[in-house]
Write an enzyme that holds these catalytic residues in place. Structure first.
Site, PDB file in Angstrom:
ATOM      1  N   ARG A   1      -2.521  -5.565  -8.211  1.00 56.60           N
ATOM      2  CA  ARG A   1      -1.568  -6.675  -8.084  1.00 56.60           C
ATOM      3  C   ARG A   1      -1.765  -7.617  -9.261  1.00 56.60           C
ATOM      4  O   ARG A   1      -1.817  -7.177 -10.390  1.00 56.60           O
ATOM      5  CB  ARG A   1      -1.776  -7.398  -6.746  1.00 56.60           C
ATOM      6  CG  ARG A   1      -1.165  -6.690  -5.574  1.00 56.60           C
ATOM      7  CD  ARG A   1      -1.708  -7.195  -4.270  1.00 56.60           C
ATOM      8  NE  ARG A   1      -3.135  -6.922  -4.161  1.00 56.60           N
ATOM      9  CZ  ARG A   1      -3.839  -7.020  -3.050  1.00 56.60           C
ATOM     10  NH1 ARG A   1      -3.285  -7.427  -1.960  1.00 56.60           N
ATOM     11  NH2 ARG A   1      -5.123  -6.709  -3.035  1.00 56.60           N
TER      12      ARG A   1
ATOM     13  N   SER B   1      -2.858  -7.533   3.200  1.00 59.12           N
ATOM     14  CA  SER B   1      -3.054  -7.363   4.643  1.00 59.12           C
ATOM     15  C   SER B   1      -3.378  -8.710   5.282  1.00 59.12           C
ATOM     16  O   SER B   1      -2.941  -8.994   6.399  1.00 59.12           O
ATOM     17  CB  SER B   1      -4.203  -6.390   4.907  1.00 59.12           C
ATOM     18  OG  SER B   1      -3.911  -5.140   4.355  1.00 59.12           O
TER      19      SER B   1
ATOM     20  N   HIS C   1       0.845  -1.204   0.000  1.00 65.68           N
ATOM     21  CA  HIS C   1       0.000   0.000   0.000  1.00 65.68           C
ATOM     22  C   HIS C   1       0.878   1.251   0.000  1.00 65.68           C
ATOM     23  O   HIS C   1       0.614   2.209  -0.738  1.00 65.68           O
ATOM     24  CB  HIS C   1      -0.853   0.076   1.274  1.00 65.68           C
ATOM     25  CG  HIS C   1      -1.917  -0.963   1.420  1.00 65.68           C
ATOM     26  ND1 HIS C   1      -2.046  -1.729   2.540  1.00 65.68           N
ATOM     27  CD2 HIS C   1      -2.927  -1.332   0.599  1.00 65.68           C
ATOM     28  CE1 HIS C   1      -3.089  -2.535   2.416  1.00 65.68           C
ATOM     29  NE2 HIS C   1      -3.634  -2.323   1.237  1.00 65.68           N
TER      30      HIS C   1
ATOM     31  N   LYS D   1     -18.520  -4.443   6.749  1.00 64.81           N
ATOM     32  CA  LYS D   1     -17.201  -5.058   6.897  1.00 64.81           C
ATOM     33  C   LYS D   1     -16.605  -4.800   8.280  1.00 64.81           C
ATOM     34  O   LYS D   1     -15.523  -5.273   8.587  1.00 64.81           O
ATOM     35  CB  LYS D   1     -16.235  -4.502   5.831  1.00 64.81           C
ATOM     36  CG  LYS D   1     -16.411  -5.120   4.460  1.00 64.81           C
ATOM     37  CD  LYS D   1     -15.441  -4.494   3.494  1.00 64.81           C
ATOM     38  CE  LYS D   1     -14.445  -5.476   2.943  1.00 64.81           C
ATOM     39  NZ  LYS D   1     -13.381  -4.817   2.190  1.00 64.81           N
TER      40      LYS D   1
HETATM   41  P1  ADP Z   1      -9.014  -4.752  -0.261  1.00 60.70           P
HETATM   42  O1  ADP Z   1      -9.645  -4.021  -1.411  1.00 60.70           O
HETATM   43  O2  ADP Z   1      -8.665  -6.177  -0.549  1.00 60.70           O
HETATM   44  O3  ADP Z   1      -9.646  -4.552   1.084  1.00 60.70           O
HETATM   45  P2  ADP Z   1      -7.139  -2.924   0.622  1.00 60.70           P
HETATM   46  O4  ADP Z   1      -8.316  -2.148   0.962  1.00 60.70           O
HETATM   47  O5  ADP Z   1      -6.252  -3.386   1.712  1.00 60.70           O
HETATM   48  O6  ADP Z   1      -7.579  -4.142  -0.191  1.00 60.70           O
HETATM   49  O7  ADP Z   1      -6.242  -2.174  -0.448  1.00 60.70           O
HETATM   50  C1  ADP Z   1      -6.527  -0.910  -1.000  1.00 60.70           C
HETATM   51  C2  ADP Z   1      -5.888  -0.808  -2.351  1.00 60.70           C
HETATM   52  O8  ADP Z   1      -4.518  -1.172  -2.298  1.00 60.70           O
HETATM   53  C3  ADP Z   1      -6.522  -1.732  -3.391  1.00 60.70           C
HETATM   54  O9  ADP Z   1      -6.559  -1.011  -4.594  1.00 60.70           O
HETATM   55  C4  ADP Z   1      -5.561  -2.872  -3.505  1.00 60.70           C
HETATM   56  O10 ADP Z   1      -5.598  -3.468  -4.781  1.00 60.70           O
HETATM   57  C5  ADP Z   1      -4.239  -2.154  -3.282  1.00 60.70           C
HETATM   58  N1  ADP Z   1      -3.212  -3.039  -2.791  1.00 60.70           N
HETATM   59  C6  ADP Z   1      -3.271  -3.867  -1.734  1.00 60.70           C
HETATM   60  N2  ADP Z   1      -2.106  -4.533  -1.583  1.00 60.70           N
HETATM   61  C7  ADP Z   1      -1.281  -4.118  -2.589  1.00 60.70           C
HETATM   62  C8  ADP Z   1       0.046  -4.449  -3.004  1.00 60.70           C
HETATM   63  N3  ADP Z   1       0.756  -5.369  -2.370  1.00 60.70           N
HETATM   64  N4  ADP Z   1       0.560  -3.809  -4.081  1.00 60.70           N
HETATM   65  C9  ADP Z   1      -0.194  -2.889  -4.725  1.00 60.70           C
HETATM   66  N5  ADP Z   1      -1.445  -2.561  -4.408  1.00 60.70           N
HETATM   67  C10 ADP Z   1      -1.996  -3.149  -3.349  1.00 60.70           C
END
Ligand code: ADP
Length: 174
Positions: free
Chosen positions: A93, A131, A18, A42
């Protein structure tokens, strides 16, 4: 004109993947608002509270003056319009992210046609970082130093270990 963008997510907790996206976004746009989404559906699925998640992000981005952290429990399209952002920036990703992100981007486009969704490709070292992986590895006693920022690592570890301990005690007392 100043270009403000929004980086939304659950950030439960924020990972180096992130942060890589947030840093790269901050180098392209004038102002970045990282929005911790607090969808009531959620709520119980998140490990950390919204305040904890926001605090982790703040501590990892103190060196980025154009990054701020906020919360939203409503429609992302409404939030983006409210703050006058021109785009939603998401990290992408592997192929697995694509379908869901594509659908969200099209939905947001129909709700807020003036707002674009911009995808930034993950750096290869974070390709498989999520995460959930951080939480799983940590719960089982693994080292998460390659996954999260050093400023917040100890807090994440102690929080997760305390929870595992309390769940074990709770399980044993049944
Ligand atoms: P989710 O949508 O699975 O709950 P998050 O809210 O944690 O994921 O992530 C927010 C944003 O960060 C999303 O666009 C997700 O694709 C991106 N993201 C999460 N992990 C990574 C990573 N390792 N590399 C690049 N982008 C990421």
């Amino acid at each position: 004109m100043q270009k403000t963008v929004v980086c939304p997510g659950s950030f439960d907790p924020v990972t180096l993947g992130h942060l890589d996206i947030i840093r790269r976004t901050a180098s392209i746009f004038d102002k970045v608002i990282v929005v911790v989404m607090t969808n009531y559906r959620k709520k119980n699925l998140n490990y950390f509270t919204a305040e904890e998640r926001a605090d982790f992000i703040r501590r990892c981005t103190v060196d980025l003056p154009n990054v701020t952290v906020d919360f939203s429990d409503g429609l992302l399209a409404d939030y983006v319009k409210k703050v006058g952002a021109c785009a939603i920036v998401k990290g992408l990703r592997a192929v697995s992210d694509f379908e869901d992100e594509f659908q969200q981007a099209l939905t947001n486009k129909s709700l807020a046609p003036e707002v674009e969704t911009v995808f930034i490709t993950t750096s290869s070292e974070y390709m498989f970082l999520s995460s959930s992986a951080v939480k799983q590895v940590c719960e089982l006693g693994g080292d998460i130093s390659k996954f999260v920022s050093p400023q917040i690592r100890e807090d994440i570890v102690s929080r997760i270990h305390a929870r595992v301990q309390s769940e074990k005690q709770h399980g044993e007392s049944k």
